[in-house]
Scaffold this motif. Structure first.
Motif, mmCIF file in Angstrom:
data_model
loop_
_atom_site.group_PDB
_atom_site.id
_atom_site.type_symbol
_atom_site.label_atom_id
_atom_site.label_comp_id
_atom_site.label_asym_id
_atom_site.label_seq_id
_atom_site.Cartn_x
_atom_site.Cartn_y
_atom_site.Cartn_z
ATOM 1 N N UNK A 113 0.811 -1.207 0.000
ATOM 2 C CA UNK A 113 0.000 0.000 0.000
ATOM 3 C C UNK A 113 0.846 1.259 0.000
ATOM 4 N N UNK A 114 2.150 1.117 -0.239
ATOM 5 C CA UNK A 114 3.065 2.257 -0.219
ATOM 6 C C UNK A 114 3.785 2.380 -1.547
ATOM 7 N N UNK A 115 4.295 3.573 -1.829
ATOM 8 C CA UNK A 115 5.061 3.793 -3.049
ATOM 9 C C UNK A 115 6.381 3.034 -2.984
ATOM 10 N N UNK A 116 6.828 2.559 -4.140
ATOM 11 C CA UNK A 116 8.107 1.848 -4.221
ATOM 12 C C UNK A 116 9.233 2.876 -4.197
ATOM 13 N N UNK A 117 10.080 2.779 -3.191
ATOM 14 C CA UNK A 117 11.236 3.665 -3.081
ATOM 15 C C UNK A 117 12.551 2.915 -3.200
ATOM 16 N N UNK A 118 12.522 1.612 -2.981
ATOM 17 C CA UNK A 118 13.724 0.773 -3.053
ATOM 18 C C UNK A 118 13.408 -0.411 -3.956
ATOM 19 N N UNK A 119 13.860 -0.364 -5.196
ATOM 20 C CA UNK A 119 13.489 -1.403 -6.153
ATOM 21 C C UNK A 119 14.083 -2.750 -5.780
ATOM 22 N N UNK A 120 15.238 -2.767 -5.128
ATOM 23 C CA UNK A 120 15.838 -4.039 -4.702
ATOM 24 C C UNK A 120 14.987 -4.692 -3.621
ATOM 25 N N UNK A 121 14.563 -3.898 -2.662
ATOM 26 C CA UNK A 121 13.696 -4.436 -1.606
ATOM 27 C C UNK A 121 12.355 -4.869 -2.156
ATOM 28 N N UNK A 122 11.832 -4.096 -3.104
ATOM 29 C CA UNK A 122 10.562 -4.464 -3.713
ATOM 30 C C UNK A 122 10.681 -5.775 -4.475
ATOM 31 N N UNK A 123 11.774 -5.954 -5.225
ATOM 32 C CA UNK A 123 11.975 -7.187 -5.986
ATOM 33 C C UNK A 123 11.981 -8.397 -5.061
ATOM 34 N N UNK A 124 12.575 -8.249 -3.891
ATOM 35 C CA UNK A 124 12.571 -9.344 -2.919
ATOM 36 C C UNK A 124 11.160 -9.610 -2.407
ATOM 37 N N UNK A 125 10.420 -8.537 -2.134
ATOM 38 C CA UNK A 125 9.043 -8.691 -1.635
ATOM 39 C C UNK A 125 8.141 -9.330 -2.683
ATOM 40 N N UNK A 126 8.408 -9.056 -3.969
ATOM 41 C CA UNK A 126 7.562 -9.588 -5.038
ATOM 42 C C UNK A 126 7.583 -11.114 -5.063
ATOM 43 N N UNK A 127 8.650 -11.726 -4.579
ATOM 44 C CA UNK A 127 8.706 -13.195 -4.533
ATOM 45 C C UNK A 127 7.699 -13.759 -3.536
#
Length: 306
Positions: free
Chosen positions: A232-246
């Protein structure tokens, strides 16, 4: 300020391909490429398949992604560029394409693999999902906790609005939650016609299958702001987001929080088949404008019917 919203699985419907004529020649080229890449007869499925046939997770997810992609290309060709993007579950992959974080052909491959993995997981561990309308989030969470006993599992899978939730888990547990919700005064509590317990622990096998593909995919920092429906938050760290996407397949969809983050936006365009997100948006942000991609592509025909 214009925000593009991309729907997920469940927005497909029989005959959905007929609406693609509004988007011109872009439709056929993208569909041809997607048919070759996935092995699915997408045009035939969009035009002629019944609801049962397109409910399969692999088929449904590819259909929704490709339909949304065609609409996205058409809108951007017309000069309409989003100031922000967000996607509901599967729609997050189209949102990643829209904000420049993911190449379209890579997204198509991931969506196809995601659908196959979820279909396989649903076959191995059958489950159910149900919609609850009219109760608050805490009550629905308590009902799920009460139904989670032994091997039975029930979780809140989608937090779609302040009063609309989807629960997911084993068949008996979901049935128990829906019965308890009705007894607690829910306006509606019913099973959803889906093939598995999506966004629940029963999808762990699908998540494990997709994780290596996601780790091997390059994600770039978004060129326009993207709000993740996982957080529910804006993506500010694409590396952290990529990990969360898994972990997306077993994580809840926090759509209410997503829309809340986008509350300052004034013009929402649902770029995909159906009108699910427009309906949720009108419930949550009544002062904003909510349109479908078709209303933008064919304003004289669909004005007022977005």
């Amino acid at each position: 300020m214009t925000t593009f919203l991309f729907p997920g699985q469940g927005s497909q419907f029989p005959g959905m391909g007929r609406e693609l004529t509004a988007f011109g020649s872009r439709a056929r080229a993208l569909i041809d490429t997607a048919e070759q890449a996935t092995g699915l007869p997408l045009l035939d499925l969009m035009d002629r398949a019944d609801a049962a046939r397109i409910a399969d997770p692999h088929t449904a997810q590819v259909l929704v992604f490709v339909w949304s992609s065609v609409a996205l290309r058409d809108l951007t060709d017309r000069g309409l560029r989003p100031d922000a993007v967000a996607g509901h579950s599967l729609g997050e992959y189209t949102a990643l394409v829209a904000c420049g974080a993911l190449d379209w052909i890579d997204a198509l491959a991931l969506v196809s693999a995601r659908g196959r993995a979820m279909a396989a997981a649903a076959s191995r561990r059958p489950g159910a999902m149900g919609a609850v309308v009219g109760l608050d989030a805490e009550t629905v969470r308590h009902l799920c906790a009460d139904a989670t006993v032994g091997d039975e599992v029930a979780v809140v899978a989608n937090l779609n609005s302040a009063r609309q939730f989807v629960v997911s888990g084993t068949m008996d547990a979901v049935t128990a939650v829906l019965a308890a919700a009705s007894a607690a005064g829910a306006l509606r509590a019913r099973r959803l016609p889906v093939g598995g317990a999506y966004h629940s622990p029963l999808m762990r096998g699908a998540e494990d299958a997709l994780a290596p593909l996601l780790r091997g995919t390059v994600l770039r920092a978004p060129r326009v702001p993207m709000v993740s429906s996982m957080t529910g938050a804006a993506i500010t760290d694409i590396t952290g987001y990529a990990d969360a996407l898994t972990r997306q397949i077993t994580s809840p969809v926090r759509w209410l929080a997503t829309v809340g983050t986008l509350a300052d936006e004034t013009d929402f365009v649902e770029v995909g088949p159906g009108r699910v997100l427009a309906g949720l948006g009108r419930e949550t942000l009544r002062a904003a404008r909510h349109r479908s991609a078709l209303a933008v592509a064919r304003p004289r025909v669909t004005a007022g019917a977005a």
